[in-house]
Design an enzyme around this catalytic site. Structure first.
Site, PDB file in Angstrom:
ATOM      1  N   HIS A   7      19.945 -60.099  28.615  1.00  0.00           N
ATOM      2  CA  HIS A   7      20.538 -61.281  28.004  1.00  0.00           C
ATOM      3  C   HIS A   7      21.596 -60.869  26.986  1.00  0.00           C
ATOM      4  O   HIS A   7      21.574 -59.750  26.469  1.00  0.00           O
ATOM      5  CB  HIS A   7      19.474 -62.119  27.273  1.00  0.00           C
ATOM      6  CG  HIS A   7      18.506 -62.805  28.183  1.00  0.00           C
ATOM      7  ND1 HIS A   7      18.810 -63.973  28.852  1.00  0.00           N
ATOM      8  CD2 HIS A   7      17.235 -62.486  28.531  1.00  0.00           C
ATOM      9  CE1 HIS A   7      17.765 -64.340  29.573  1.00  0.00           C
ATOM     10  NE2 HIS A   7      16.801 -63.465  29.397  1.00  0.00           N
ATOM     11  N   HIS A  29      12.132 -65.720  27.905  1.00  0.00           N
ATOM     12  CA  HIS A  29      11.169 -64.855  27.230  1.00  0.00           C
ATOM     13  C   HIS A  29      11.188 -65.099  25.722  1.00  0.00           C
ATOM     14  O   HIS A  29      10.134 -65.165  25.085  1.00  0.00           O
ATOM     15  CB  HIS A  29      11.477 -63.379  27.523  1.00  0.00           C
ATOM     16  CG  HIS A  29      10.996 -62.923  28.863  1.00  0.00           C
ATOM     17  ND1 HIS A  29      11.587 -63.323  30.031  1.00  0.00           N
ATOM     18  CD2 HIS A  29       9.961 -62.104  29.218  1.00  0.00           C
ATOM     19  CE1 HIS A  29      10.954 -62.757  31.060  1.00  0.00           C
ATOM     20  NE2 HIS A  29       9.964 -62.031  30.598  1.00  0.00           N
TER      21      HIS A  29
END
Length: 217
Positions: free
Chosen positions: A169, A128
Protein backbone atom coordinates in the site's frame (compact mmCIF):
# COMPACT_ATOMS: atom_id res chain seq x y z
CA UNK A 1 1.51 9.08 -16.06
CA UNK A 2 -1.53 7.62 -14.30
CA UNK A 3 0.24 4.35 -13.50
CA UNK A 4 2.80 6.30 -11.44
CA UNK A 5 0.14 7.63 -9.06
CA UNK A 6 -1.80 4.39 -8.76
CA UNK A 7 -4.68 5.25 -11.10
CA UNK A 8 -5.63 2.72 -13.75
CA UNK A 9 -4.42 4.00 -17.16
CA UNK A 10 -7.62 2.86 -18.88
CA UNK A 11 -9.84 4.71 -16.44
CA UNK A 12 -12.03 7.33 -18.10
CA UNK A 13 -12.32 9.34 -14.91
CA UNK A 14 -10.38 12.59 -14.99
CA UNK A 15 -8.25 13.07 -11.88
CA UNK A 16 -8.46 16.68 -10.55
CA UNK A 17 -5.07 18.47 -10.59
CA UNK A 18 -5.02 18.91 -6.79
CA UNK A 19 -5.75 15.22 -6.18
CA UNK A 20 -3.14 14.25 -8.77
CA UNK A 21 -0.50 16.28 -6.90
CA UNK A 22 -1.52 14.65 -3.61
CA UNK A 23 -1.20 11.19 -5.15
CA UNK A 24 2.17 12.02 -6.67
CA UNK A 25 3.48 13.17 -3.29
CA UNK A 26 2.02 10.03 -1.72
CA UNK A 27 3.97 7.86 -4.17
CA UNK A 28 7.16 9.86 -3.59
CA UNK A 29 6.99 9.71 0.21
CA UNK A 30 6.09 6.01 0.12
CA UNK A 31 9.17 5.21 -1.96
CA UNK A 32 11.35 7.25 0.39
CA UNK A 33 9.94 5.44 3.43
CA UNK A 34 10.54 2.04 1.82
CA UNK A 35 14.12 2.98 0.89
CA UNK A 36 14.73 4.28 4.43
CA UNK A 37 13.22 1.13 5.89
CA UNK A 38 15.66 -1.03 3.96
CA UNK A 39 18.56 0.79 5.65
CA UNK A 40 17.35 0.23 9.22
CA UNK A 41 17.66 -3.15 10.92
CA UNK A 42 14.33 -3.33 12.75
CA UNK A 43 12.25 -2.03 9.85
CA UNK A 44 14.06 -4.38 7.46
CA UNK A 45 13.17 -7.23 9.82
CA UNK A 46 9.53 -6.12 9.80
CA UNK A 47 9.54 -6.04 6.00
CA UNK A 48 11.03 -9.54 5.81
CA UNK A 49 8.30 -10.87 8.12
CA UNK A 50 5.41 -8.96 6.56
CA UNK A 51 3.59 -12.21 5.70
CA UNK A 52 3.15 -12.96 9.40
CA UNK A 53 1.45 -9.62 10.04
CA UNK A 54 -0.52 -9.89 6.80
CA UNK A 55 -2.03 -13.22 7.82
CA UNK A 56 -2.59 -12.04 11.40
CA UNK A 57 -5.05 -9.41 10.14
CA UNK A 58 -6.48 -11.10 7.05
CA UNK A 59 -10.25 -10.70 6.73
CA UNK A 60 -11.00 -14.37 6.04
CA UNK A 61 -8.72 -15.51 8.86
CA UNK A 62 -10.43 -13.19 11.36
CA UNK A 63 -13.95 -14.02 10.19
CA UNK A 64 -13.39 -17.78 10.29
CA UNK A 65 -11.42 -17.55 13.52
CA UNK A 66 -14.06 -15.41 15.23
CA UNK A 67 -16.88 -17.78 14.25
CA UNK A 68 -14.80 -20.62 15.68
CA UNK A 69 -14.25 -18.59 18.85
CA UNK A 70 -18.03 -18.10 19.23
CA UNK A 71 -18.65 -21.81 18.69
CA UNK A 72 -15.92 -23.04 21.05
CA UNK A 73 -16.44 -20.55 23.90
CA UNK A 74 -20.16 -20.64 24.60
CA UNK A 75 -20.09 -18.27 27.55
CA UNK A 76 -22.86 -15.71 28.09
CA UNK A 77 -20.29 -13.26 29.51
CA UNK A 78 -18.65 -13.17 26.08
CA UNK A 79 -21.76 -12.91 23.90
CA UNK A 80 -21.73 -9.12 23.55
CA UNK A 81 -18.06 -8.95 22.56
CA UNK A 82 -18.39 -11.96 20.24
CA UNK A 83 -21.49 -10.82 18.35
CA UNK A 84 -20.67 -7.11 18.13
CA UNK A 85 -17.14 -7.83 16.91
CA UNK A 86 -18.49 -10.29 14.34
CA UNK A 87 -20.83 -7.59 13.01
CA UNK A 88 -17.92 -5.13 12.96
CA UNK A 89 -15.77 -7.56 10.93
CA UNK A 90 -18.54 -8.01 8.36
CA UNK A 91 -19.10 -4.23 8.22
CA UNK A 92 -15.38 -3.62 7.64
CA UNK A 93 -15.18 -6.15 4.81
CA UNK A 94 -18.18 -4.56 3.07
CA UNK A 95 -16.96 -0.96 3.53
CA UNK A 96 -13.45 -1.71 2.26
CA UNK A 97 -14.71 -3.75 -0.71
CA UNK A 98 -17.08 -0.97 -1.79
CA UNK A 99 -14.42 1.75 -1.44
CA UNK A 100 -11.83 -0.28 -3.35
CA UNK A 101 -14.29 -1.00 -6.15
CA UNK A 102 -15.18 2.69 -6.39
CA UNK A 103 -11.69 4.25 -6.09
CA UNK A 104 -9.84 1.52 -8.02
CA UNK A 105 -6.37 2.72 -7.10
CA UNK A 106 -3.79 0.14 -8.10
CA UNK A 107 -1.26 -1.28 -5.67
CA UNK A 108 2.35 -0.02 -5.79
CA UNK A 109 4.71 -1.72 -8.22
CA UNK A 110 7.27 -3.33 -5.86
CA UNK A 111 10.85 -2.18 -6.23
CA UNK A 112 11.74 -5.73 -5.17
CA UNK A 113 10.37 -7.80 -8.05
CA UNK A 114 10.38 -10.91 -5.80
CA UNK A 115 7.48 -9.52 -3.79
CA UNK A 116 4.08 -10.81 -4.84
CA UNK A 117 1.37 -8.32 -5.74
CA UNK A 118 -1.43 -10.67 -4.68
CA UNK A 119 -4.88 -11.39 -6.13
CA UNK A 120 -6.41 -8.13 -4.91
CA UNK A 121 -5.00 -5.47 -7.23
CA UNK A 122 -6.66 -2.46 -5.61
CA UNK A 123 -4.87 -0.50 -2.92
CA UNK A 124 -7.11 2.21 -1.45
CA UNK A 125 -7.91 1.99 1.39
CA UNK A 126 -5.89 -0.58 3.35
CA UNK A 127 -8.23 -3.25 4.69
CA UNK A 128 -5.55 -4.60 7.01
CA UNK A 129 -5.06 -1.17 8.58
CA UNK A 130 -8.80 -0.56 8.98
CA UNK A 131 -9.41 -4.03 10.43
CA UNK A 132 -6.53 -3.85 12.90
CA UNK A 133 -7.53 -0.39 14.16
CA UNK A 134 -11.19 -1.37 14.38
CA UNK A 135 -10.44 -4.48 16.43
CA UNK A 136 -8.08 -2.68 18.80
CA UNK A 137 -10.45 0.29 19.22
CA UNK A 138 -13.35 -2.06 20.07
CA UNK A 139 -11.25 -3.83 22.68
CA UNK A 140 -9.99 -0.56 24.15
CA UNK A 141 -13.47 0.96 24.31
CA UNK A 142 -14.70 -2.14 26.12
CA UNK A 143 -12.23 -1.88 29.00
CA UNK A 144 -9.69 -4.46 27.93
CA UNK A 145 -7.24 -5.15 30.80
CA UNK A 146 -4.45 -2.58 30.77
CA UNK A 147 -1.72 -5.20 30.33
CA UNK A 148 -3.19 -6.06 26.90
CA UNK A 149 -2.79 -2.48 25.63
CA UNK A 150 0.98 -2.52 24.81
CA UNK A 151 0.93 -5.74 22.71
CA UNK A 152 -2.26 -4.65 20.93
CA UNK A 153 -0.80 -1.25 20.05
CA UNK A 154 2.46 -2.89 18.96
CA UNK A 155 0.52 -5.29 16.74
CA UNK A 156 -1.61 -2.65 15.06
CA UNK A 157 1.48 -0.45 14.50
CA UNK A 158 3.39 -3.37 12.95
CA UNK A 159 0.47 -4.29 10.68
CA UNK A 160 0.11 -0.71 9.41
CA UNK A 161 3.84 -0.15 8.94
CA UNK A 162 4.46 -3.43 7.12
CA UNK A 163 1.71 -2.65 4.63
CA UNK A 164 3.89 0.24 3.40
CA UNK A 165 7.31 -1.36 3.90
CA UNK A 166 6.22 -4.47 1.98
CA UNK A 167 4.95 -2.19 -0.82
CA UNK A 168 1.41 -3.49 -0.55
CA UNK A 169 0.00 0.00 0.00
CA UNK A 170 0.89 3.66 -0.26
CA UNK A 171 1.08 5.77 2.89
CA UNK A 172 -2.24 7.48 2.13
CA UNK A 173 -3.96 4.09 1.80
CA UNK A 174 -2.86 3.13 5.30
CA UNK A 175 -3.71 6.49 6.87
CA UNK A 176 -7.23 6.36 5.45
CA UNK A 177 -7.52 2.73 6.51
CA UNK A 178 -6.64 3.73 10.08
CA UNK A 179 -9.26 6.51 10.06
CA UNK A 180 -11.93 4.15 8.70
CA UNK A 181 -11.08 1.54 11.33
CA UNK A 182 -11.36 4.07 14.15
CA UNK A 183 -14.71 5.30 12.80
CA UNK A 184 -16.00 1.73 12.52
CA UNK A 185 -14.91 0.98 16.08
CA UNK A 186 -16.57 4.13 17.40
CA UNK A 187 -19.77 3.38 15.44
CA UNK A 188 -19.95 -0.14 16.87
CA UNK A 189 -19.44 1.25 20.36
CA UNK A 190 -22.39 3.61 19.87
CA UNK A 191 -24.59 0.86 18.39
CA UNK A 192 -23.42 -1.83 20.85
CA UNK A 193 -26.04 -4.60 20.98
CA UNK A 194 -27.43 -5.66 24.35
CA UNK A 195 -26.68 -8.92 26.14
CA UNK A 196 -30.14 -10.33 25.39
CA UNK A 197 -29.98 -9.49 21.70
CA UNK A 198 -26.51 -11.00 21.37
CA UNK A 199 -27.61 -14.16 23.19
CA UNK A 200 -30.50 -14.52 20.74
CA UNK A 201 -28.14 -14.12 17.76
CA UNK A 202 -25.76 -16.74 19.17
CA UNK A 203 -28.74 -19.06 19.68
CA UNK A 204 -29.82 -18.60 16.04
CA UNK A 205 -26.26 -19.21 14.80
CA UNK A 206 -25.78 -22.36 16.88
CA UNK A 207 -29.38 -23.57 16.56
CA UNK A 208 -29.41 -24.15 20.31
CA UNK A 209 -31.24 -22.61 23.25
CA UNK A 210 -28.81 -20.21 24.91
CA UNK A 211 -29.07 -19.05 28.48
CA UNK A 212 -30.14 -15.40 28.53
CA UNK A 213 -31.52 -15.30 25.00
CA UNK A 214 -35.00 -14.12 24.11
CA UNK A 215 -35.93 -17.63 22.99
CA UNK A 216 -34.53 -19.49 25.99
CA UNK A 217 -37.09 -21.76 27.68
Amino acid sequence: MDEFIGIEPKSKRKVPPMLRRVLQEDVRFTKKLVELGMKTTWTRSLRNNYRLFEVSCHGIVWLAGWLTFIWLFNNKELYQLQVNTLIALILDIIVIAVLKAFVRRRRPVPMNKMLEVGPDKFSFPSGHASRACMIVSILMLNDVPVYFAPPLLAWVSAVCLTRVLAERHYILDVICGVMIGLLEGSLMYLLWLSQGTCASIVASLSDEKVEGGEYHV
